[in-house]
Design a protein around this motif. Structure first.
Motif, PDB file in Angstrom:
ATOM      1  N   GLU A   1      -1.994   2.515  -4.876  1.00  0.00           N
ATOM      2  CA  GLU A   1      -1.553   3.889  -4.596  1.00  0.00           C
ATOM      3  C   GLU A   1      -2.777   4.801  -4.596  1.00  0.00           C
ATOM      4  O   GLU A   1      -3.567   4.782  -5.537  1.00  0.00           O
ATOM      5  CB  GLU A   1      -0.527   4.340  -5.636  1.00  0.00           C
ATOM      6  CG  GLU A   1      -0.270   5.838  -5.724  1.00  0.00           C
ATOM      7  CD  GLU A   1       0.112   6.494  -4.400  1.00  0.00           C
ATOM      8  OE1 GLU A   1       0.997   5.972  -3.699  1.00  0.00           O
ATOM      9  OE2 GLU A   1      -0.500   7.538  -4.065  1.00  0.00           O
ATOM     10  N   ALA A   2      -2.901   5.607  -3.533  1.00  0.00           N
ATOM     11  CA  ALA A   2      -4.063   6.487  -3.413  1.00  0.00           C
ATOM     12  C   ALA A   2      -4.113   7.513  -4.543  1.00  0.00           C
ATOM     13  O   ALA A   2      -5.176   7.792  -5.103  1.00  0.00           O
ATOM     14  CB  ALA A   2      -4.019   7.202  -2.063  1.00  0.00           C
TER      15      ALA A   2
ATOM     16  N   SER B   1      -6.193   4.357  -5.872  1.00  0.00           N
ATOM     17  CA  SER B   1      -6.839   3.408  -4.953  1.00  0.00           C
ATOM     18  C   SER B   1      -6.420   3.677  -3.519  1.00  0.00           C
ATOM     19  O   SER B   1      -5.417   3.159  -3.044  1.00  0.00           O
ATOM     20  CB  SER B   1      -6.429   1.970  -5.320  1.00  0.00           C
ATOM     21  OG  SER B   1      -6.686   1.705  -6.670  1.00  0.00           O
TER      22      SER B   1
ATOM     23  N   VAL C   1       0.854  -1.190   0.000  1.00  0.00           N
ATOM     24  CA  VAL C   1       0.000   0.000   0.000  1.00  0.00           C
ATOM     25  C   VAL C   1       0.889   1.239   0.000  1.00  0.00           C
ATOM     26  O   VAL C   1       1.605   1.494   0.964  1.00  0.00           O
ATOM     27  CB  VAL C   1      -0.930   0.027   1.232  1.00  0.00           C
ATOM     28  CG1 VAL C   1      -1.901   1.205   1.121  1.00  0.00           C
ATOM     29  CG2 VAL C   1      -1.677  -1.284   1.373  1.00  0.00           C
ATOM     30  N   GLY C   2       0.860   1.979  -1.086  1.00  0.00           N
ATOM     31  CA  GLY C   2       1.674   3.195  -1.202  1.00  0.00           C
ATOM     32  C   GLY C   2       2.735   3.033  -2.268  1.00  0.00           C
ATOM     33  O   GLY C   2       3.533   2.104  -2.226  1.00  0.00           O
TER      34      GLY C   2
ATOM     35  N   GLY D   1       5.207   5.240  -3.182  1.00  0.00           N
ATOM     36  CA  GLY D   1       6.386   6.107  -3.082  1.00  0.00           C
ATOM     37  C   GLY D   1       7.638   5.256  -3.251  1.00  0.00           C
ATOM     38  O   GLY D   1       7.558   4.083  -3.653  1.00  0.00           O
ATOM     39  N   PRO D   2       8.793   5.829  -2.955  1.00  0.00           N
ATOM     40  CA  PRO D   2      10.033   5.073  -3.153  1.00  0.00           C
ATOM     41  C   PRO D   2      10.072   3.753  -2.386  1.00  0.00           C
ATOM     42  O   PRO D   2      10.560   2.745  -2.917  1.00  0.00           O
ATOM     43  CB  PRO D   2      11.131   6.032  -2.683  1.00  0.00           C
ATOM     44  CG  PRO D   2      10.450   7.162  -2.011  1.00  0.00           C
ATOM     45  CD  PRO D   2       9.062   7.209  -2.525  1.00  0.00           C
ATOM     46  N   ALA D   3       9.558   3.736  -1.159  1.00  0.00           N
ATOM     47  CA  ALA D   3       9.594   2.489  -0.386  1.00  0.00           C
ATOM     48  C   ALA D   3       8.702   1.438  -1.030  1.00  0.00           C
ATOM     49  O   ALA D   3       9.112   0.282  -1.235  1.00  0.00           O
ATOM     50  CB  ALA D   3       9.166   2.744   1.054  1.00  0.00           C
TER      51      ALA D   3
ATOM     52  N   ALA E   1      14.135   5.069   2.703  1.00  0.00           N
ATOM     53  CA  ALA E   1      12.851   4.469   2.297  1.00  0.00           C
ATOM     54  C   ALA E   1      13.098   3.340   1.308  1.00  0.00           C
ATOM     55  O   ALA E   1      12.522   2.247   1.412  1.00  0.00           O
ATOM     56  CB  ALA E   1      11.950   5.537   1.685  1.00  0.00           C
TER      57      ALA E   1
ATOM     58  N   LEU F   1      -6.809   2.823   0.024  1.00  0.00           N
ATOM     59  CA  LEU F   1      -7.361   1.662   0.710  1.00  0.00           C
ATOM     60  C   LEU F   1      -7.592   1.954   2.188  1.00  0.00           C
ATOM     61  O   LEU F   1      -6.759   2.583   2.841  1.00  0.00           O
ATOM     62  CB  LEU F   1      -6.414   0.461   0.598  1.00  0.00           C
ATOM     63  CG  LEU F   1      -6.035  -0.030  -0.796  1.00  0.00           C
ATOM     64  CD1 LEU F   1      -5.272  -1.352  -0.703  1.00  0.00           C
ATOM     65  CD2 LEU F   1      -7.258  -0.200  -1.686  1.00  0.00           C
TER      66      LEU F   1
ATOM     67  N   ASP G   1       8.944   5.691   5.148  1.00  0.00           N
ATOM     68  CA  ASP G   1       8.600   6.832   5.981  1.00  0.00           C
ATOM     69  C   ASP G   1       7.437   6.539   6.916  1.00  0.00           C
ATOM     70  O   ASP G   1       7.291   7.203   7.933  1.00  0.00           O
ATOM     71  CB  ASP G   1       8.265   8.041   5.092  1.00  0.00           C
ATOM     72  CG  ASP G   1       9.499   8.578   4.385  1.00  0.00           C
ATOM     73  OD1 ASP G   1      10.568   8.596   5.011  1.00  0.00           O
ATOM     74  OD2 ASP G   1       9.398   8.958   3.203  1.00  0.00           O
TER      75      ASP G   1
ATOM     76  N   GLY H   1       4.985   9.008  -5.024  1.00  0.00           N
ATOM     77  CA  GLY H   1       4.926   9.563  -3.668  1.00  0.00           C
ATOM     78  C   GLY H   1       5.730  10.841  -3.545  1.00  0.00           C
ATOM     79  O   GLY H   1       5.693  11.718  -4.412  1.00  0.00           O
ATOM     80  N   ARG H   2       6.501  10.927  -2.500  1.00  0.00           N
ATOM     81  CA  ARG H   2       7.240  12.155  -2.191  1.00  0.00           C
ATOM     82  C   ARG H   2       8.216  12.524  -3.309  1.00  0.00           C
ATOM     83  O   ARG H   2       8.477  13.699  -3.546  1.00  0.00           O
ATOM     84  CB  ARG H   2       8.001  11.998  -0.871  1.00  0.00           C
ATOM     85  CG  ARG H   2       8.984  10.841  -0.887  1.00  0.00           C
ATOM     86  CD  ARG H   2       9.748  10.710   0.411  1.00  0.00           C
ATOM     87  NE  ARG H   2      10.698  11.802   0.592  1.00  0.00           N
ATOM     88  CZ  ARG H   2      11.586  11.842   1.580  1.00  0.00           C
ATOM     89  NH1 ARG H   2      11.641  10.857   2.459  1.00  0.00           N
ATOM     90  NH2 ARG H   2      12.417  12.853   1.695  1.00  0.00           N
TER      91      ARG H   2
ATOM     92  N   ALA I   1       3.331   1.221   3.037  1.00  0.00           N
ATOM     93  CA  ALA I   1       4.359   2.199   2.639  1.00  0.00           C
ATOM     94  C   ALA I   1       3.662   3.526   2.427  1.00  0.00           C
ATOM     95  O   ALA I   1       3.769   4.155   1.376  1.00  0.00           O
ATOM     96  CB  ALA I   1       5.061   1.729   1.370  1.00  0.00           C
ATOM     97  N   THR I   2       2.911   3.933   3.460  1.00  0.00           N
ATOM     98  CA  THR I   2       1.992   5.064   3.295  1.00  0.00           C
ATOM     99  C   THR I   2       2.641   6.426   3.572  1.00  0.00           C
ATOM    100  O   THR I   2       1.974   7.451   3.551  1.00  0.00           O
ATOM    101  CB  THR I   2       0.761   4.879   4.203  1.00  0.00           C
ATOM    102  OG1 THR I   2       1.218   4.539   5.519  1.00  0.00           O
ATOM    103  CG2 THR I   2      -0.127   3.764   3.693  1.00  0.00           C
ATOM    104  N   GLY I   3       3.924   6.431   3.859  1.00  0.00           N
ATOM    105  CA  GLY I   3       4.650   7.696   3.896  1.00  0.00           C
ATOM    106  C   GLY I   3       4.495   8.488   5.184  1.00  0.00           C
ATOM    107  O   GLY I   3       4.189   7.935   6.244  1.00  0.00           O
TER     108      GLY I   3
HETATM  109  P1  ADP Z   1       7.961   6.538   1.235  1.00  0.00           P
HETATM  110  O1  ADP Z   1       9.079   7.541   1.141  1.00  0.00           O
HETATM  111  O2  ADP Z   1       8.009   5.784   2.522  1.00  0.00           O
HETATM  112  O3  ADP Z   1       7.864   5.680   0.029  1.00  0.00           O
HETATM  113  P2  ADP Z   1       5.925   8.437   0.310  1.00  0.00           P
HETATM  114  O4  ADP Z   1       5.333   9.504   1.159  1.00  0.00           O
HETATM  115  O5  ADP Z   1       6.829   8.818  -0.772  1.00  0.00           O
HETATM  116  O6  ADP Z   1       6.609   7.398   1.333  1.00  0.00           O
HETATM  117  O7  ADP Z   1       4.781   7.590  -0.361  1.00  0.00           O
HETATM  118  C1  ADP Z   1       3.673   7.160   0.340  1.00  0.00           C
HETATM  119  C2  ADP Z   1       2.562   6.920  -0.671  1.00  0.00           C
HETATM  120  O8  ADP Z   1       1.533   6.181  -0.047  1.00  0.00           O
HETATM  121  C3  ADP Z   1       1.939   8.197  -1.194  1.00  0.00           C
HETATM  122  O9  ADP Z   1       2.028   8.221  -2.620  1.00  0.00           O
HETATM  123  C4  ADP Z   1       0.477   8.110  -0.731  1.00  0.00           C
HETATM  124  O10 ADP Z   1      -0.425   8.613  -1.695  1.00  0.00           O
HETATM  125  C5  ADP Z   1       0.288   6.621  -0.565  1.00  0.00           C
HETATM  126  N1  ADP Z   1      -0.756   6.263   0.412  1.00  0.00           N
HETATM  127  C6  ADP Z   1      -0.900   6.741   1.679  1.00  0.00           C
HETATM  128  N2  ADP Z   1      -1.982   6.180   2.276  1.00  0.00           N
HETATM  129  C7  ADP Z   1      -2.523   5.320   1.369  1.00  0.00           C
HETATM  130  C8  ADP Z   1      -3.627   4.426   1.392  1.00  0.00           C
HETATM  131  N3  ADP Z   1      -4.401   4.310   2.468  1.00  0.00           N
HETATM  132  N4  ADP Z   1      -3.893   3.694   0.284  1.00  0.00           N
HETATM  133  C9  ADP Z   1      -3.099   3.783  -0.816  1.00  0.00           C
HETATM  134  N5  ADP Z   1      -2.036   4.624  -0.880  1.00  0.00           N
HETATM  135  C10 ADP Z   1      -1.747   5.365   0.194  1.00  0.00           C
END
Ligand code: ADP
Ligand code: SF4
Length: 684
Positions: free
Chosen positions: A417-418, A461, A393-394, A396-398, A656, A463, A646, A424-425, A479-481
């Motif tokens: 990914e939402a 998406s 879930v997420g 971003g880089p992680a 990450a 979640l 994160d 992500g970041r 991996a929601t950041g």
């Molecule tokens: P990291 O550096 O740990 O990868 P980021 O902040 O770059 O963290 O990425 C986190 C991603 O997770 C963001 O793109 C965010 O939109 C996504 N995200 C956060 N909550 C949810 C969720 N409930 N469902 C899907 N994606 C999510």
């Protein structure tokens, strides 16, 4: 798939004096933070470079004598037979893959702080140390110069005994031989000072001595800074830099040339330089020597590399950072997989490892520095250990790194990914001035994910806990950041600050979400990495009056670790950003911020149209908390819920990526030791 004929020129062998490099890929010397204290880690790292196809693999700086001691940083040494034995391990590891091993013999002069050995610092002329510390270097007399030449000769003999093929005379980066070359640091009146010929004398003698002692079997390379970017007072590529090469043109077997003075000029980050940025300074070298030439410039594009050779700029493709980000860059080009190159983003996190005296780390390559202590190989992963499906879930880089690594192992992965786009970041941060190349963290992974059909990607998406549980997967990775704090708590301020007036007080998240900024803008940076400075620059470029305030005595303080701080502060000041130092935020309400001087507590006030708080970050763990409750009643197939990146602990992009990789690499494998292997001195 084979090598694109266009790139075949990169795989031609090149003769360097008595030895021959198997191709044109030359990993120039670079620090690893490992040095003489971590010989096994060093050998494993260099071995991977050779395996990845670098025809020449060099060590980092290798001290020739205890009067050149860089403790606590990770330097090598060739002081005695123990060092020979340790470094033979590295040379053997490089040879095992058919590459040439090069050693960068080093004496720092007034740049070696000698904290461990407590030897007096030496320099061509008496001068304060190059590191900020009390004391100074004493001027070398003729006997010292004779001794120095002996140290270089003896170290060269040890280098040969250790098995190295290329031995350096290192006259770059403000180190001792360079201190003799530059008028700024050489104020001598004897035959080693004054005219350029006199200032070059020591380097000439070093080259001759090294050739005399090992030149029959080892190539002798000279690393020279042809421009120290100090203007006419220093060595310049138009002036004395060119004359030095002309005077010594045919003496060494290879010229390794760069711009230097300080290291920050040479390994300049992408925020302040483009690929090939050194060309304007080094291009002349090949016109005045017939010897092979190598230089660097963060080369990651094979077409640019071919251009360097065909246009006669250099004979090799010199690389430090691109070889860290992707040790298998040459192999990928050779096999026609250049689209798979994990391109260096020029963030200089690798430089921070050396500056913090810890093993190398990299934003793009989570396996660098982990070759020995965790046994990680950048290209080889264990096949999946079960048929379990994983929801990440997420994106971003992680999350991207985790999904990709799981996909490479053959796991069935759902990546949700939402947002409508991945990254992500990174996608947000890459929009800041100068940080465009950071998008490569996302782009490489998204591209590679397209090659793994067991990974399904669902953008748009968001979640909730019920959605997650309804998918019936065995493993959930969150991996929601993270989100930026609004309460003023940062590195220096531990308790929430009095903050009122949400319309005009924003965080970086608001800026990236598109909230309108009304000037004048005040950026308060108590995080100290790139964000505060980059936002201030962005607002200034958009035409606002901008001030940046920070509790520390310099802006973007941690960028000292990435060798960028000088450039960051200079750019802000050049652009007319008002820099307010040593100020801790006490309170902020509509339009006015109140600061206390970090030293005296004296109160000052500053009006603003918009205040942007760049302070701490909080893990985005609402989904984790909801899942922890929901799982009590509905476990189903679920076997694990793991937070990575994160959303576990806000940190750098590099951390990450590492976190996502670590989970994916280890899934279903026997538990690894909680403590990675450590190299330690043992009792005899
Ligand atoms: P990291 O550096 O740990 O990868 P980021 O902040 O770059 O963290 O990425 C986190 C991603 O997770 C963001 O793109 C965010 O939109 C996504 N995200 C956060 N909550 C949810 C969720 N409930 N469902 C899907 N994606 C999510
Ligand atoms: Fe490149 Fe950044 Fe990796 Fe260094 S840390 S090699 S600059 S991607």
């Amino acid at each position: 798939m084979g090598c694109n004929p266009r790139y075949e020129i990169l795989f031609e062998p090149v003769r360097i004096g008595p030895v021959t490099a198997p191709n044109r890929f030359y990993q120039t010397p670079h620090a690893t933070g490992m040095g003489h204290l971590k010989p096994q880690s060093s050998a494993a790292l260099r071995s991977i470079k050779a395996e990845g196809g670098w025809g020449v693999v060099s060590t980092e700086y290798c001290s020739i004598h205890p009067s050149s001691d860089d403790s606590p940083f990770g330097f090598l040494s060739l002081w005695d037979e123990d060092d020979v034995r340790d470094l033979a391990h590295t040379a053997d590891a490089i040879h095992a893959h058919g590459s040439l091993a090069a050693v960068e013999l080093w004496h720092g002069g007034a740049h070696a702080n000698n904290r461990l050995t407590r030897e007096p610092m030496i320099a061509p002329s008496a001068q304060p140390p190059k590191f900020v510390q009390p004391g100074g270097a004493r001027a070398m007399d003729r006997q010292d110069i004779r001794e120095f030449r002996r140290w270089q000769r003896e170290a060269a003999i040890r280098a040969k005994r250790a098995g190295f093929d290329i031995v350096y005379c290192y006259a770059g980066h403000d180190y001792l031989p360079f201190q003799f070359l530059s008028r700024r640091t050489n104020r001598r009146t004897d035959e080693y000072g004054g005219s350029l010929e006199n200032r070059v004398r020591l380097l000439r003698e070093m080259i001759e001595d090294t050739k005399d002692t090992v030149g029959a079997t080892c190539a002798v390379a000279v690393r020279l800074a042809v421009d120290e970017l100090h203007g006419p007072l220093g060595i310049t590529s138009q002036g004395e830099g060119r004359e030095i090469i002309e005077m010594l043109a045919e003496l060494p077997d290879l010229w390794d040339v760069n711009v230097a003075g300080a290291l920050g000029n040479d390994s300049k980050s992408s925020r302040f330089s483009l690929e090939g940025y050194q060309e304007e300074h080094v291009a002349f070298v090949k016109t005045v020597t017939t010897k092979p030439v190598v230089s660097v410039g963060r080369f990651t594009s094979p077409d640019t590399m071919v251009g360097q050779i065909r246009r006669g700029i250099q004979d090799f493709i010199g690389a430090a950072r691109p070889s860290i980000a992707d040790p298998f860059l040459p192999t990928k080009i050779f096999e026609g997989r250049e689209d798979e190159i994990r391109e260096c983003i020029g963030c200089n996190i690798c430089r921070s490892a050396n500056n913090e005296a810890v093993p190398l780390r990299c934003t793009q390559n989570p396996t660098i520095g982990e070759e020995w202590r965790r046994g990680w190989h950048p290209e080889r992963l264990a096949r999946k250990g079960s048929e379990a499906r994983v929801l990440v879930v997420g994106g971003g880089p992680a999350g991207l790194e985790c999904a990709l690594t799981l996909g490479r192992r053959g796991y069935g992965v759902l990546l949700a990914e939402a947002g409508n786009a991945l990254g992500g970041r990174v996608s947000r941060e890459a929009t800041l001035p100068g940080l465009g190349a950071w998008a490569r963290v996302r782009d490489h992974r998204v591209h590679m994910l397209g090659k793994h059909d067991t990974v399904e990607i669902y953008p748009g998406s968001r979640l909730g806990a019920e959605d997650v549980l309804s998918l019936g997967v065995e493993h959930v990775v969150l991996a929601t950041g993270s989100i930026w704090r609004r309460d003023g708590v940062g590195s220096s301020v531990e308790v929430p600050t009095e903050i009122a007036g949400s319309q005009s007080i924003l965080t970086p998240d608001d800026i990236f979400a598109g909230v309108t900024v009304a000037g004048p803008v005040l950026v308060y940076d108590d995080e100290h990495y790139f964000m505060g400075g980059a936002l201030a620059e962005k607002f200034r470029l958009a035409g606002h009056d901008v001030a940046i305030a920070t509790p520390l005595p310099v802006v973007s303080s941690w960028t000292q670790m990435t060798d960028e701080q000088f450039f960051v502060q200079k750019r802000l000041m050049d652009n007319g950003v008002d820099v307010l130092l040593s100020r801790s935020l006490l309170s902020a309400s509509e339009g006015v911020a109140e600061f206390a001087c970090a030293y005296t507590g004296r109160i000052t006030r500053r009006d603003f149209g918009t205040l942007v708080l760049v302070t701490g970050r909080l893990a985005e763990q609402a989904l984790f908390d909801d899942l922890s409750v929901a799982i009590e009643s509905a476990r189903g197939a679920l076997r694990s819920i793991t937070r990575i990146g994160d959303c576990l602990a806000p940190s750098s992009i590099a951390d990450a990526v590492h976190s996502g990789h670590k989970f994916a690499r280890q899934l279903d494998l026997p538990a690894v030791a909680e403590v990675p292997l450590r190299e330690r001195p043992f009792l005899p």
